[in-house]
Design a protein around this motif. Structure first.
Motif, PDB file in Angstrom:
ATOM      1  N   SER A  77       0.842  -1.206   0.000  1.00  0.00           N
ATOM      2  CA  SER A  77       0.000   0.000   0.000  1.00  0.00           C
ATOM      3  C   SER A  77       0.874   1.252   0.000  1.00  0.00           C
ATOM      4  O   SER A  77       0.626   2.195  -0.760  1.00  0.00           O
ATOM      5  N   TYR A  81       0.933   3.413  -3.509  1.00  0.00           N
ATOM      6  CA  TYR A  81       0.343   4.741  -3.391  1.00  0.00           C
ATOM      7  C   TYR A  81       1.324   5.794  -3.910  1.00  0.00           C
ATOM      8  O   TYR A  81       0.957   6.654  -4.711  1.00  0.00           O
ATOM      9  N   TYR A  85       1.152   7.935  -7.301  1.00  0.00           N
ATOM     10  CA  TYR A  85       1.099   9.383  -7.089  1.00  0.00           C
ATOM     11  C   TYR A  85       2.073  10.082  -8.040  1.00  0.00           C
ATOM     12  O   TYR A  85       1.710  11.046  -8.721  1.00  0.00           O
ATOM     13  N   TRP A 104      -9.077  10.869  -1.189  1.00  0.00           N
ATOM     14  CA  TRP A 104      -9.003   9.847  -0.140  1.00  0.00           C
ATOM     15  C   TRP A 104      -9.595  10.268   1.202  1.00  0.00           C
ATOM     16  O   TRP A 104     -10.203   9.424   1.877  1.00  0.00           O
ATOM     17  N   CYS A 165      -4.723   6.099  -6.392  1.00  0.00           N
ATOM     18  CA  CYS A 165      -4.097   6.635  -5.176  1.00  0.00           C
ATOM     19  C   CYS A 165      -5.140   6.840  -4.081  1.00  0.00           C
ATOM     20  O   CYS A 165      -4.941   6.434  -2.931  1.00  0.00           O
ATOM     21  N   ILE A 168      -6.461   3.473  -2.814  1.00  0.00           N
ATOM     22  CA  ILE A 168      -5.464   2.694  -2.080  1.00  0.00           C
ATOM     23  C   ILE A 168      -5.294   3.219  -0.664  1.00  0.00           C
ATOM     24  O   ILE A 168      -5.346   2.454   0.303  1.00  0.00           O
ATOM     25  N   TRP A 169      -5.125   4.554  -0.516  1.00  0.00           N
ATOM     26  CA  TRP A 169      -4.866   5.071   0.819  1.00  0.00           C
ATOM     27  C   TRP A 169      -6.105   5.051   1.701  1.00  0.00           C
ATOM     28  O   TRP A 169      -6.009   4.760   2.894  1.00  0.00           O
TER      29      TRP A 169
END
Length: 304
Positions: A77, A81, A85, A104, A165, A168-169
Motif C-alpha cells: 500500500s 500509493y 502518485y 481519499w 491513489c 489505495i490510501w
C-alpha cells in the motif's frame, strides 16, 4: 500503548500536520528522480524506526505480532500509493491529478460510515462537502496559471492512477482499523518493503534512463530529503497508524482536508509562491469544513 480515543485522534492529527510539509520538502528536493527520492526517504524512515524499536527492544515482538499478510499489505500500500502518485503527476496536469488523488479523505469518511459498528453523522457529511469544495477551489484558483507541457487531451492513464491513489490510501486506512492487535511499530516493516521495492524499481528504470548521481545532491537538498524521511514519510505514518486504529477515523478523514491548505501556507511562507484571493478563500473553506466536522458528537452504534 494505553491511550484513549481522544488521544489517539490527536496523534492522528499530528500525521496530518506532518503531511502538510510534504509539498515544501518535495519542492526543495525536486531535482532528485522520484523513485530515488522514494528509496532514500523511506530508507531514512526505516533507520529511524529501527533505531527507536531496537532501543525499546520491540523489534522481535513487533515482527511476531505482525502477520506476514499484514506486512505485505502495508508495504505494498505504501509503495503503490507513492508510485501511482508520482505517475499521476507525470502523466496528467498536476492540478487535476492532485484534485483526484486527494479524494481519499472523503472516501475514508464515506467508507467508515458503512463499516460494521459505525454510522455516518450529518456533520461529517456537511464538513466533508465544504472541505472538498474548498480543496477544488484551492487547486483551480491559480490565476492565469496553465499546466505547461500538457496537451489538451484526456490523460486517462494519469487520471486513473490518481483515482487509484485515493482508493489505495483510503482503503488501507479503513482496513487497517481491523488490525487492532497489530502494533503501530509494524510501520517499520512497511517502510522497509517500500524502500526495497523503490530501490529495485529505480535500478531497473530511472537509473537506466537518467545520468543523475547521488553525489550531485547538494546540502540543502539533503536537508529536505532527511526532513521528508523523518517527518511526512517517517513519524507521520506511525501517528496515522495509531490514529486510524484507536481514534475517530471519520473525524480524521475530514480533518485530513486541512493538509492542502496548511501545505499551501507553508509554501507561501518559505518559497516565492504568492497566494491568490481564491486560494485564501479556499484555505478558509477547508478549515471551516474541518472545524465543523470536529464539532460532531460521537454516538454509539445501536446494538444488534
Amino acid at each position: 500503548m494505553n491511550i484513549n480515543r481522544k488521544q489517539a485522534t490527536a496523534i492522528g492529527c499530528l500525521a496530518i500536520f506532518l503531511w502538510s510539509t510534504l509539498a515544501l520538502f518535495t519542492t526543495q528536493a525536486n531535482s532528485v528522480p522520484p523513485m530515488l527520492l522514494l528509496t532514500i526517504t523511506f530508507s531514512v524512515a526505516s533507520v529511524l524506526f529501527l533505531g527507536v524499536y531496537l532501543l525499546k527492544g520491540e523489534v522481535k515482538s513487533s515482527w511476531k505480532k505482525t502477520p506476514l499478510k499484514t506486512v505485505m499489505t502495508g508495504g505494498l500500500s505504501f509503495f503503490f500509493y507513492h508510485y501511482l502518485y508520482f505517475y499521476a503527476f507525470q502523466n496528467a496536469p498536476p492540478v487535476e491529478a492532485g484534485l483526484i488523488a486527494y479524494l481519499w479523505p472523503l472516501l475514508i469518511v464515506l467508507m467508515v460510515g458503512f463499516t460494521k459498528g459505525n454510522h455516518l453523522l450529518w456533520t461529517h457529511l456537511i464538513g466533508a462537502t465544504i472541505a472538498f469544495i474548498g480543496t477544488g477551489i484551492m487547486l483551480y484558483s491559480k490565476e492565469g496559471a496553465t499546466d505547461v507541457g500538457y496537451e489538451e487531451t484526456f490523460h486517462w492513464t494519469g487520471y486513473a492512477a490518481a483515482f487509484a491513489c485515493a482508493f489505495i490510501w483510503s482503503g488501507y486506512s479503513v482496513s487497517n482499523r481491523k488490525h487492532q492487535d497489530v502494533p503501530s511499530s509494524a510501520v517499520l516493516w512497511y517502510c522497509l518493503i517500500t524502500a526495497l521495492l523503490a530501490a529495485i524499481f529505480y535500478i531497473f528504470t530511472e537509473a537506466q534512463e537518467s545520468s543523475f548521481s547521488v553525489k550531485s545532491i547538494n546540502f540543502d537538498t539533503w536537508v529536505a530529503i532527511i526532513g521528508l524521511g523523518l517527518g511526512p514519510v517517517g513519524i507521520a505514518f506511525f501517528c496515522w497508524d495509531l490514529g486510524v486504529k484507536k481514534g475517530n477515523l471519520s473525524l480524521l478523514g475530514v480533518l485530513a482536508y486541512t493538509t492542502p491548505a496548511i501545505s499551501t501556507i507553508w509554501l507561501a511562507l518559505f518559497t516565492s509562491l504568492q497566494l491568490s484571493k481564491g486560494q485564501w478563500i479556499a484555505c478558509s473553506m477547508i478549515t471551516l469544513g474541518a472545524l465543523f466536522a470536529s464539532l460532531a458528537t460521537s454516538k454509539k452504534a445501536p446494538k444488534a
